[in-house]
Design an enzyme around this catalytic site. Structure first.
Site, short mmCIF file in Angstrom:
data_model
loop_
_atom_site.label_atom_id
_atom_site.label_comp_id
_atom_site.label_asym_id
_atom_site.label_seq_id
_atom_site.Cartn_x
_atom_site.Cartn_y
_atom_site.Cartn_z
N CYS A 79 0.83 -1.21 0.00
CA CYS A 79 0.00 0.00 0.00
C CYS A 79 0.87 1.26 0.00
O CYS A 79 1.56 1.53 -0.97
CB CYS A 79 -0.99 -0.05 1.16
N HIS A 167 -3.68 -5.17 0.21
CA HIS A 167 -3.17 -5.62 1.51
C HIS A 167 -3.14 -7.16 1.58
O HIS A 167 -4.15 -7.76 1.97
CB HIS A 167 -4.05 -5.07 2.65
N GLU A 169 -1.95 -8.97 3.72
CA GLU A 169 -2.00 -9.47 5.11
C GLU A 169 -3.41 -9.65 5.63
O GLU A 169 -3.63 -10.35 6.61
CB GLU A 169 -1.22 -8.52 6.03
#
Ligand code: XMP
Length: 507
Positions: A79, A167, A169
């Site tokens: 990001c 993202h 994650e």
């Protein structure tokens, strides 16, 4: 030497999540502020840049000199991290036409790229950015796009640097784990040798070396962290460890006796101290939440210190501090909402050296270590419970009678969650005793009694939380049981606020 990935923190809310995802790949990693890269550490094998609340062109944006890192090590920007690399390399970052938030699908993917290995077109990712990369320098190759975001992922040609605007994650990025694995294992060459068993083996060995024949004292709270720390230390130094469990009178019903029994069952050398009278008298008439915390924190230190001083030759104080408590947080707003540090001044007051065997672990890793050590599941899965205990769940002043009332109501709620198989589905639950009385009717009698609120939340880290959507039938049963069985309570409410803007505890 334990090889590691460094995560440079640019202030994103998901930085810790990146850390946990990397650890789930059995790869050790550390989170450091964006400007504190450990240039001299030879065990670093790769670097991940987090997101950030800033835009790259904000005056206050966090900036780091990445060049010395990028020419030596593989780097992955996430990001803001990706936007920052593009921006400092001469690319263009601009506000997106509409904020890109939520699910997106990768439509074009360069599957020959090592970061994109095994990712199929259509893979779902999670976007959350107000800015977007609109132009990249010539040596950037776009390796994935979505319908709306052309530069969803890129690689810098001739370097081992990648960037993803989404993202990987977060849970909703279905291909996120694969992307992180591609980076950590294939690109950085991580050996994936980090596990609960390897942690225990190396920690027990280093504790033996660090502590030798020294005596160690540890404060048990009944919570997972201090319990696992105690069992680990017990494995390393056995009877040289003495644990002290203080009852400040604000524990749950039967908790002192139950937990003491558990600890003794684990073979721990534990002293239980009932200091409830001291705490009740010091708290009498106090209504202000932070004051309650301070009184309990100081009282705990005094009791613990007095007890520990009776032991001969203690050199170390052990604590169950875990990794999220140690990560140097970037203070962007700088405000303290509630002080959670229960026993901040303890090591200084006691002139002891500090031993924190869990300081490298995330909470889920602490649980995994506890399991590997053979601890019972009910201790490992225990909900978090605040250090000041029921004192911050009794709004207004505290009396032994109010504590008893709350203990009974809380016991019905918690036991009910267990009996209905709901306990493990919520992060934390408890009852709050409200400083209001309301009118009710029982039989032919008018009553004027207390109200309680039930609080149950789902969460992954207590930083954010949603109220648990417990079944109505269950709530109805708990309400009836509490009103029928707990003297002095005639009304039960359910707290349907999430955090933020509320907090988990009421005080
Ligand atoms: P809040 O209420 O801030 O709580 O949303 C987040 C988590 O922290 C716990 N908590 C505390 N823990 N001492 C503690 O050890 C405290 O003073 C304290 N206050 C809140 C809370 O139970 C939740 O898990």
């Amino acid at each position: 030497m334990q090889e590691k990935i460094i995560i440079l923190d640019f202030g994103s809310q998901t930085t810790q999540l990146i850390g946990r995802r990397v650890r789930e790949l059995n790869m050790y990693c550390e989170i450091v502020p964006y400007n504190k890269f450990p240039h001299d550490d030879p065990s670093v094998i790769g670097v991940i840049l987090s997101g950030s609340p800033f835009s790259v062109y904000d005056e206050k944006a966090f900036k780091a000199d990445l060049e010395p890192i990028a020419c030596r090590l593989p780097m992955l920007g996430i990001c803001y991290g990706a936007q920052y690399i593009a921006y400092v390399s001469g690319g263009k970052v601009e506000p997106a036409a509409s904020r890109e938030y939520g699910r997106a699908h990768l439509t074009t993917i360069d599957q020959a790229d090592p970061l994109m290995k095994g990712i199929e077109p259509g893979a779902q990712v999670w976007m959350s950015h107000g800015d977007t990369i609109t132009a990249v320098p010539d040596n950037f190759r776009i390796v994935a796009s979505t319908d709306k975001v052309k530069v969803a992922a890129y690689r810098i040609e001739g370097m081992r640097t990648w960037g993803v605007q989404f993202h990987p994650e977060v849970f909703h990025s279905e291909c996120g784990t694969q992307i992180l694995r591609n980076f950590v294992v294939d690109i950085c060459g991580g050996k994936q040798d980090w596990s609960a068993a390897s942690f225990i083996e190396s920690t027990v060995a280093s504790l033996k070396e660090q502590l030798g024949d020294d005596k160690v004292v540890l404060g048990l709270s009944g919570g997972v962290d201090s319990s696992v720390a105690a069992v680990l230390l017990n494995k390393a130094i056995g009877k040289n460890l003495t644990c002290i469990f203080v009852d400040h009178g604000m524990l749950r019903k039967n908790e002192f006796a139950d937990v003491l029994r558990d600890y003794q069952g684990l073979g721990l050398n534990v002293i239980g101290v009932d200091a409830s009278e001291k705490f009740f008298s010091e708290l009498a008439g106090v209504t202000e939440p932070e004051r309650k915390r301070k009184i309990i924190g100081k009282g705990f230190i005094d009791v613990f210190d007095a007890e520990a001083s009776k032991l001969a030759d203690v050199k170390w104080l052990a604590q169950g501090t875990i990794y999220p408590d140690c990560i140097e947080s970037l203070s962007i707003t700088g405000t303290t909402i509630k002080s959670h540090h229960n026993v901040g001044g303890l090591p200084e007051k006691m002139h002891l050296k500090l031993c924190e065997p869990l300081r490298l672990l995330f909470k889920d890793e602490v649980r995994a270590v506890g399991r590997e050590l053979g601890m019972p599941e009910h201790l490992i899965k225990r909900h978090p419970f605040p250090g000041p205990g029921l004192a911050v769940r009794i709004l207004g002043d505290i009396t032994p009678e109010k504590v008893r009332t709350l203990q009974e109501a809380d016991h019905i709620f918690i036991q009910g969650l267990r009996d209905h198989g709901l306990y493990d589905q919520v992060w934390q639950a408890g009852v709050i005793l409200l400083p209001v009385q309301s009118v009710g009717v029982m039989g032919d009698e008018r009553t004027y009694e207390r109200a309680v609120a039930l609080r149950a939340v789902t969460s992954t880290d207590a930083m954010t939380a949603d109220w648990a959507h417990l079944p109505y039938e269950f709530l109805a049963k708990v309400s009836t049981d509490i009103i029928n069985k707990v003297k002095g309570v005639n009304r039960v409410c359910y707290d349907i606020s999430s955090k933020p803007p509320s907090t988990i505890e009421w005080e």
